[in-house]
Design a protein around this motif. Structure first.
Motif, PDB file in Angstrom:
ATOM      1  N   LEU A 247      46.765  28.847  30.372  1.00  0.00           N
ATOM      2  CA  LEU A 247      46.106  28.588  31.651  1.00  0.00           C
ATOM      3  C   LEU A 247      46.536  29.561  32.742  1.00  0.00           C
ATOM      4  O   LEU A 247      45.870  29.660  33.775  1.00  0.00           O
ATOM      5  N   GLY A 248      47.666  30.249  32.529  1.00  0.00           N
ATOM      6  CA  GLY A 248      48.085  31.240  33.516  1.00  0.00           C
ATOM      7  C   GLY A 248      49.483  31.042  34.064  1.00  0.00           C
ATOM      8  O   GLY A 248      50.006  31.904  34.779  1.00  0.00           O
TER       9      GLY A 248
ATOM     10  N   SER B  48      37.306  28.036  29.171  1.00  0.00           N
ATOM     11  CA  SER B  48      37.334  29.475  29.465  1.00  0.00           C
ATOM     12  C   SER B  48      37.370  29.730  30.968  1.00  0.00           C
ATOM     13  O   SER B  48      37.945  30.716  31.423  1.00  0.00           O
ATOM     14  N   HIS B  49      36.771  28.830  31.760  1.00  0.00           N
ATOM     15  CA  HIS B  49      36.786  28.988  33.215  1.00  0.00           C
ATOM     16  C   HIS B  49      38.184  28.800  33.794  1.00  0.00           C
ATOM     17  O   HIS B  49      38.573  29.472  34.747  1.00  0.00           O
ATOM     18  N   ILE B  50      38.918  27.867  33.205  1.00  0.00           N
ATOM     19  CA  ILE B  50      40.227  27.545  33.771  1.00  0.00           C
ATOM     20  C   ILE B  50      41.352  28.400  33.184  1.00  0.00           C
ATOM     21  O   ILE B  50      42.377  28.630  33.826  1.00  0.00           O
TER      22      ILE B  50
ATOM     23  N   GLY C 103      43.820  31.204  32.244  1.00  0.00           N
ATOM     24  CA  GLY C 103      44.280  32.428  32.892  1.00  0.00           C
ATOM     25  C   GLY C 103      44.131  32.447  34.393  1.00  0.00           C
ATOM     26  O   GLY C 103      44.474  33.448  35.041  1.00  0.00           O
ATOM     27  N   ASN C 104      43.658  31.363  34.991  1.00  0.00           N
ATOM     28  CA  ASN C 104      43.355  31.367  36.426  1.00  0.00           C
ATOM     29  C   ASN C 104      44.283  30.511  37.278  1.00  0.00           C
ATOM     30  O   ASN C 104      44.100  30.432  38.489  1.00  0.00           O
ATOM     31  N   ILE C 105      45.263  29.844  36.656  1.00  0.00           N
ATOM     32  CA  ILE C 105      46.192  29.025  37.443  1.00  0.00           C
ATOM     33  C   ILE C 105      47.537  29.734  37.479  1.00  0.00           C
ATOM     34  O   ILE C 105      48.284  29.742  36.494  1.00  0.00           O
ATOM     35  N   ALA C 106      47.843  30.339  38.606  1.00  0.00           N
ATOM     36  CA  ALA C 106      49.114  31.053  38.761  1.00  0.00           C
ATOM     37  C   ALA C 106      50.249  30.055  38.989  1.00  0.00           C
ATOM     38  O   ALA C 106      50.019  28.910  39.397  1.00  0.00           O
TER      39      ALA C 106
ATOM     40  N   ASP D 293      50.265  28.666  42.424  1.00  0.00           N
ATOM     41  CA  ASP D 293      49.181  27.706  42.650  1.00  0.00           C
ATOM     42  C   ASP D 293      49.557  26.324  42.138  1.00  0.00           C
ATOM     43  O   ASP D 293      49.307  25.310  42.793  1.00  0.00           O
TER      44      ASP D 293
ATOM     45  N   SER E 187      38.491  26.958  45.383  1.00  0.00           N
ATOM     46  CA  SER E 187      39.073  28.283  45.652  1.00  0.00           C
ATOM     47  C   SER E 187      38.648  29.298  44.599  1.00  0.00           C
ATOM     48  O   SER E 187      38.696  30.506  44.831  1.00  0.00           O
ATOM     49  N   MET E 188      38.215  28.812  43.424  1.00  0.00           N
ATOM     50  CA  MET E 188      37.711  29.677  42.363  1.00  0.00           C
ATOM     51  C   MET E 188      36.196  29.872  42.466  1.00  0.00           C
ATOM     52  O   MET E 188      35.592  30.548  41.641  1.00  0.00           O
TER      53      MET E 188
END
Length: 504
Positions: A119-120, A249-251, A253-256, A259, A284-285
């Motif tokens: 997830l990131g 796929s949307h989520i 790699g996108n949660i730093a 965050d 925010s995405m």
């Protein structure tokens, strides 16, 4: 209406319960989450993404720890949940040794389970101490703990026993400390703050680390494996609902890391709920999820009191009715057939000693999650007091009274109905009362496996360290137990023969 008809209707209702439970399960994708804030946020985020992508989805929050969720996933009770690579490899699959090149997707495929891309962020285990205590003792890394054997250690319940937790750390670092205290993870922070414990396990994304001024000890031997956040999901569900893979796929790699920490902090401070934190992050995405208004934890908990009460009443009285139907006849048989009695009482007594949480986990593969395993566990625990009191009440009848009944020429059934049960009624009713009151307290554990009831706000309050929310479950549970006590006082006056009633 005759007693035979009443018993017939009771048995019919009880026989229909499993089917009713199955029919009441939500359709579409069922997302579940563990019993801590971050997991609930992730569960909310995926559920909202699924709805945006046109997939009907529901979120079962705070369902339990990894063993419960894994069994529920394999059993088809849930379709996806968030976890961490290190936990899945070491704890769920039981892999030992070097796992740096481990192919997790290939290992999960035979189970019919898929894994999302990371997830990131990574939420690694760390050991932590209060900063002032660590500075005073000059402790900066885990190996330093070897020189302070008198430090008090306390860990979350899962960490204390799991193979990638305390046993691994103690073995690799040769720590001399005695067996640590075990407690709910959220309580460890309060215990650190008050000095009840000196060292505990933490998660690297916990907002409480900063709030409680806790220092993370360096894992200088690099013992802890990687804990990349991921989702596990059923492959057959992904085939049925292609929107599940699109949502993942949307989520992915996108949660730093920052965050996730920010969302955890916002929920911890009461600024947002898990649902609204997930909604705002998706916004925010650039993903327009359905807004979830945050009204405050206490207000939200109070709003659900009526529903919690109805669920708790079902958890208490459905097993109790079954107990009366089953345990009372067994008590009679045990009294009339001593050999059978010694065996059945022994079996039921052993079942009573099984820890409730262990029993719930054991029942999940057989009955799934939600009401069925909770009802089964409560039935098992309520059998002994009713059966044993029925047995004791009948065998305790003076022989002279039994001989008098026989001298009158009463049949075995008439002696039972007109003499033995009335004389044993004080103990029988006391056993039913004990079972009912025990059910009120034990039923709160049903929330751990999604059965709802008063345990839900109690677990929610513990997770957020919010006494007000805890009380919205604890106070009604106490009032329900008091109401049962009063109701049985009324029953004793009407069902127990006057000369056998307890003195007021």
């Amino acid at each position: 209406m005759t007693m035979r008809k009443i018993l017939g209707y009771v048995l019919l209702v009880c026989a229909c319960l499993p089917a009713a439970s199955a029919l009441s399960r939500p359709r579409g994708v069922v997302v579940a989450s563990k019993t801590f804030t971050e997991a609930v946020i992730l569960g909310e985020a995926l559920t909202q993404l699924l709805n945006v992508n046109g997939v009907p989805a529901t979120h079962t929050a705070s369902l339990g720890d990894s063993p419960i969720l894994w069994k529920a996933l394999l059993n088809g009770e849930i379709d996806a949940y968030g976890d961490y690579t290190g936990t899945v490899i070491r704890e769920t699959l039981g892999v030992k040794g070097d796992d740096r090149n481990f192919d997790l997707a290939a290992a999960l495929a035979p189970y019919g389970v898929g894994i999302s891309r990371p997830l990131g962020f990574s939420n690694v285990y760390i050991l932590g101490m209060r900063a002032d205590k660590a500075r005073a003792l000059n402790i900066t890394k885990i190996s330093d703990l070897r020189h302070h054997p008198k430090l008090k250690l306390g860990f979350g319940n899962d960490f204390a026993d799991r193979q990638d937790g305390w046993p691994l750390i103690q073995r690799r670092y040769h720590l001399p400390h005695k067996t640590p205290k075990s407690m709910e993870h959220q309580i460890t922070y309060r215990a650190l703050a008050t000095g009840d414990i000196d060292v505990s396990n933490l998660y690297s994304t916990d907002a409480e680390i900063k709030a409680y001024d806790i220092v993370a000890l360096e894992d200088d031997l690099q013992v802890f494996p990687a804990y990349e956040a991921i989702f596990l999901y059923r492959l057959d569900t992904a085939a049925k609902y292609p929107g599940l893979l699109r949502s993942l796929s949307h989520i992915a790699g996108n949660i730093a890391q920052k965050d996730m920490i920010s969302m955890n902090a916002a929920v911890r401070d009461g600024i947002e709920s898990e649902a609204s934190a997930a909604t705002n992050f998706l916004l925010s995405m650039g993903i327009q999820a359905k807004p979830r208004k945050h009204v405050g934890r206490l207000a939200e908990s109070l709003k659900g009191t009526v529903d919690d009460t109805l669920r708790h009443l079902m958890l208490v009285f459905i097993p109790l009715i079954l107990n009366i139907v089953v345990a009372l006849p067994l008590g009679v048989l045990a009294a009339r057939h001593p050999t059978f009695g010694s065996v059945i009482l022994g079996v039921v007594s052993v079942a009573q000693t099984i820890p409730s949480l262990a029993l719930l986990v054991f029942l999940i593969p057989l009955l799934g999650v939600g009401y069925p395993p909770a009802l089964a566990a409560l039935f098992i625990y309520g059998t002994l007091p009713i059966m044993k009191n029925t047995y004791e009440g009948i065998v305790g009848i003076p022989p002279s009274l039994k001989e008098s009944a026989q001298a009158l020429g009463l049949s075995s059934w008439r002696r039972l109905l007109e003499v033995e049960l009335p004389l044993a009624s004080p103990l029988i009713i006391a056993g039913i009362k004990v079972a009912a009151i025990l059910n009120v307290g034990t039923a709160t554990l049903g929330a751990i496996i999604g059965a709802g009831g008063y345990g839900e706000p109690i677990l929610e309050g513990v997770r957020h360290d919010d006494m007000g929310v805890i009380l919205t479950g604890a106070v009604p549970a106490a009032l329900m137990a008091l109401g049962i006590q009063l109701a049985f006082g009324w029953l004793e006056k009407h069902l127990i023969p006057r000369g056998l009633r307890p003195a007021n």
